[in-house]
Design a protein around this motif. Structure first.
Motif, PDB file in Angstrom:
ATOM      1  N   ASP A 114      -0.930  -5.759 -13.128  1.00 39.49           N
ATOM      2  CA  ASP A 114      -1.625  -4.596 -13.033  1.00 39.49           C
ATOM      3  C   ASP A 114      -1.446  -3.641 -11.805  1.00 39.49           C
ATOM      4  N   ARG A 115      -0.578  -3.991 -10.938  1.00 43.03           N
ATOM      5  CA  ARG A 115      -0.295  -3.049  -9.665  1.00 43.03           C
ATOM      6  C   ARG A 115       1.229  -2.885  -9.449  1.00 43.03           C
ATOM      7  N   VAL A 116       1.374  -1.776  -8.971  1.00 39.52           N
ATOM      8  CA  VAL A 116       2.960  -1.515  -8.625  1.00 39.52           C
ATOM      9  C   VAL A 116       2.876  -1.023  -7.265  1.00 39.52           C
ATOM     10  N   PHE A 117       3.753  -1.380  -6.238  1.00 41.69           N
ATOM     11  CA  PHE A 117       3.708  -0.770  -4.793  1.00 41.69           C
ATOM     12  C   PHE A 117       4.614   0.169  -4.442  1.00 41.69           C
ATOM     13  N   PHE A 118       4.402   0.939  -3.514  1.00 43.62           N
ATOM     14  CA  PHE A 118       5.166   2.189  -3.043  1.00 43.62           C
ATOM     15  C   PHE A 118       5.584   2.035  -1.660  1.00 43.62           C
ATOM     16  N   GLY A 119       6.545   2.847  -1.315  1.00 45.06           N
ATOM     17  CA  GLY A 119       7.141   3.178   0.066  1.00 45.06           C
ATOM     18  C   GLY A 119       6.226   3.803   0.844  1.00 45.06           C
ATOM     19  N   THR A 120       6.311   3.802   2.413  1.00 41.08           N
ATOM     20  CA  THR A 120       5.697   4.591   3.135  1.00 41.08           C
ATOM     21  C   THR A 120       5.668   6.179   2.574  1.00 41.08           C
ATOM     22  N   TRP A 125      -0.311  -2.830   5.386  1.00 36.75           N
ATOM     23  CA  TRP A 125      -0.068  -1.637   4.752  1.00 36.75           C
ATOM     24  C   TRP A 125       0.985  -1.600   3.240  1.00 36.75           C
ATOM     25  N   SER A 126       1.774  -2.542   3.360  1.00 31.01           N
ATOM     26  CA  SER A 126       2.444  -2.540   2.122  1.00 31.01           C
ATOM     27  C   SER A 126       1.830  -2.994   0.998  1.00 31.01           C
ATOM     28  N   LYS A 127       0.941  -3.703   1.086  1.00 27.17           N
ATOM     29  CA  LYS A 127       0.183  -4.195  -0.014  1.00 27.17           C
ATOM     30  C   LYS A 127      -0.984  -3.194  -0.495  1.00 27.17           C
ATOM     31  N   ASN A 128      -1.294  -2.317   0.607  1.00 27.59           N
ATOM     32  CA  ASN A 128      -2.426  -1.149   0.251  1.00 27.59           C
ATOM     33  C   ASN A 128      -1.622   0.000  -0.348  1.00 27.59           C
ATOM     34  N   ARG A 129      -0.349   0.133  -0.237  1.00 27.28           N
ATOM     35  CA  ARG A 129       0.045   1.404  -0.922  1.00 27.28           C
ATOM     36  C   ARG A 129       0.491   0.890  -2.432  1.00 27.28           C
ATOM     37  N   ARG A 130      -0.429   1.321  -3.377  1.00 25.90           N
ATOM     38  CA  ARG A 130      -0.312   0.469  -4.606  1.00 25.90           C
ATOM     39  C   ARG A 130      -1.086   1.723  -5.661  1.00 25.90           C
ATOM     40  N   GLY A 131      -0.474   1.353  -6.784  1.00 22.99           N
ATOM     41  CA  GLY A 131      -1.203   1.732  -7.868  1.00 22.99           C
ATOM     42  C   GLY A 131      -1.639   0.818  -8.839  1.00 22.99           C
ATOM     43  N   VAL A 132      -2.859   0.872  -9.365  1.00 25.56           N
ATOM     44  CA  VAL A 132      -3.438  -0.048  -9.903  1.00 25.56           C
ATOM     45  C   VAL A 132      -3.747   0.182 -11.468  1.00 25.56           C
ATOM     46  N   THR A 133      -3.521  -0.606 -12.434  1.00 28.54           N
ATOM     47  CA  THR A 133      -3.975  -0.201 -13.770  1.00 28.54           C
ATOM     48  C   THR A 133      -5.352  -0.870 -14.010  1.00 28.54           C
ATOM     49  N   VAL A 134      -6.322  -0.237 -14.375  1.00 28.93           N
ATOM     50  CA  VAL A 134      -7.543  -0.843 -14.649  1.00 28.93           C
ATOM     51  C   VAL A 134      -8.084  -0.238 -15.992  1.00 28.93           C
ATOM     52  N   VAL A 135      -8.536  -1.628 -16.797  1.00 31.89           N
ATOM     53  CA  VAL A 135      -8.777  -1.298 -18.367  1.00 31.89           C
ATOM     54  C   VAL A 135     -10.162  -0.903 -18.199  1.00 31.89           C
ATOM     55  N   ASN A 136     -10.393   0.087 -18.928  1.00 30.99           N
ATOM     56  CA  ASN A 136     -11.680   0.782 -18.931  1.00 30.99           C
ATOM     57  C   ASN A 136     -12.679   0.068 -20.082  1.00 30.99           C
ATOM     58  N   ASN A 146      -8.117   1.757 -23.038  1.00 33.06           N
ATOM     59  CA  ASN A 146      -7.754   2.758 -22.352  1.00 33.06           C
ATOM     60  C   ASN A 146      -7.734   2.518 -21.042  1.00 33.06           C
ATOM     61  N   VAL A 147      -7.066   2.904 -20.191  1.00 36.64           N
ATOM     62  CA  VAL A 147      -6.936   2.855 -18.597  1.00 36.64           C
ATOM     63  C   VAL A 147      -7.102   3.821 -17.798  1.00 36.64           C
ATOM     64  N   THR A 148      -7.495   3.394 -16.460  1.00 36.35           N
ATOM     65  CA  THR A 148      -7.558   4.493 -15.436  1.00 36.35           C
ATOM     66  C   THR A 148      -6.551   3.988 -14.636  1.00 36.35           C
ATOM     67  N   ILE A 149      -5.759   4.733 -13.977  1.00 38.05           N
ATOM     68  CA  ILE A 149      -4.585   4.430 -12.948  1.00 38.05           C
ATOM     69  C   ILE A 149      -5.225   4.844 -11.402  1.00 38.05           C
ATOM     70  N   GLU A 150      -5.544   3.963 -10.715  1.00 35.82           N
ATOM     71  CA  GLU A 150      -6.013   3.984  -9.315  1.00 35.82           C
ATOM     72  C   GLU A 150      -4.777   4.171  -8.385  1.00 35.82           C
ATOM     73  N   GLY A 151      -4.866   5.283  -7.359  1.00 41.43           N
ATOM     74  CA  GLY A 151      -3.800   5.400  -6.601  1.00 41.43           C
ATOM     75  C   GLY A 151      -4.379   5.254  -5.161  1.00 41.43           C
ATOM     76  N   HIS A 152      -3.781   4.254  -4.371  1.00 38.80           N
ATOM     77  CA  HIS A 152      -4.267   3.880  -3.360  1.00 38.80           C
ATOM     78  C   HIS A 152      -3.105   4.150  -2.014  1.00 38.80           C
ATOM     79  N   CYS A 153      -3.726   4.040  -0.925  1.00 38.75           N
ATOM     80  CA  CYS A 153      -2.621   4.129   0.309  1.00 38.75           C
ATOM     81  C   CYS A 153      -2.960   3.393   1.326  1.00 38.75           C
ATOM     82  N   ASP A 154      -2.203   3.442   2.292  1.00 38.39           N
ATOM     83  CA  ASP A 154      -2.455   2.465   3.680  1.00 38.39           C
ATOM     84  C   ASP A 154      -3.370   3.276   4.454  1.00 38.39           C
ATOM     85  N   GLU A 155      -3.751   2.670   5.506  1.00 41.97           N
ATOM     86  CA  GLU A 155      -4.915   3.257   6.547  1.00 41.97           C
ATOM     87  C   GLU A 155      -4.224   4.439   7.170  1.00 41.97           C
ATOM     88  N   ARG A 156      -2.941   4.706   7.347  1.00 42.29           N
ATOM     89  CA  ARG A 156      -2.444   5.655   8.362  1.00 42.29           C
ATOM     90  C   ARG A 156      -2.661   6.982   7.605  1.00 42.29           C
TER      91      ARG A 156
END
Length: 182
Positions: free
Chosen positions: A77-83, A171-182, A110-120
């Motif tokens: 349900d999730r993918v990760f991104f670089g800084t 940080w690397s685990k918080n830079r993510r996109g999460v697919t959530v089933v509605n 249907n799904v909602t894609i959540e965009g997340h970042c690290d604390e910086r």
């Protein structure tokens, strides 16, 4: 004179107490939440699945937990991104391809894609970056044949870290996109 003082004190007490209930019931979106009081300690926010609550008549509240669990087990349900990045890595593309296949097999979902970042970074910067990450995931799913009307996006920026800490492993685990089933 004494009655005027007592009346003023009573009026101020009532005004103060009537305002305090109003402030307590509304969350403050600008508040800084103390990370040390999380129920699972400072290292990790719980990743336990949410169990649907039953209504008074015994009916499910509508949360589609089985479908979310199935998505996680079949595709992830999730993918990760670089800084400071919103481009999809090869690993992210592989995960999203599996998600697209699962969504094509489950046309009612249907799904909602959540965009997340690290604390910086600032709140504004991270909200914009989280939106770009969610949009990148949505665009890829649409390219794979998922109808755009079935995919929503939301950016949480740095507001909901999954792992707490001020080092690259968190940080690397918080830079993510999460697919959530509605």
């Amino acid at each position: 004179m004494k009655n005027l003082v007592i009346t003023t004190i009573i009026a101020l007490s009532l005004a103060t107490s009537s305002c305090s209930w109003f402030k307590k019931d509304k969350p403050n979106p600008d508040a800084n939440y103390d990370e040390t009081v999380l129920p699972n300690g400072p290292d990790m926010v719980s990743t336990e699945p949410v169990v649907p609550m039953e209504n008074a008549d015994g009916a499910n509240s509508g949360l589609n937990v089985a479908s979310q669990e199935e998505l996680i087990s079949v595709a992830g349900d999730r993918v990760f991104f670089g800084t400071d990045r919103s481009d999809l890595t090869p690993e992210a593309r592989a995960t999203l391809s599996r998600q697209a296949s699962w969504l094509q097999q489950n046309q009612n979902v249907n799904v909602t894609i959540e965009g997340h970042c690290d604390e910086r970074g600032t709140r504004e910067f991270n909200l914009a970056l989280g939106e770009r990450r969610a949009s990148a995931v949505k665009s890829f799913l649409i390219e794979q044949g998922v109808a755009a009307s079935r995919v929503n996006t939301i950016s949480y920026g740095k507001e909901f870290p999954e792992f707490l800490g001020s080092a690259e492993d968190a940080w690397s685990k918080n830079r993510r996109g999460v697919t959530v089933v509605n």
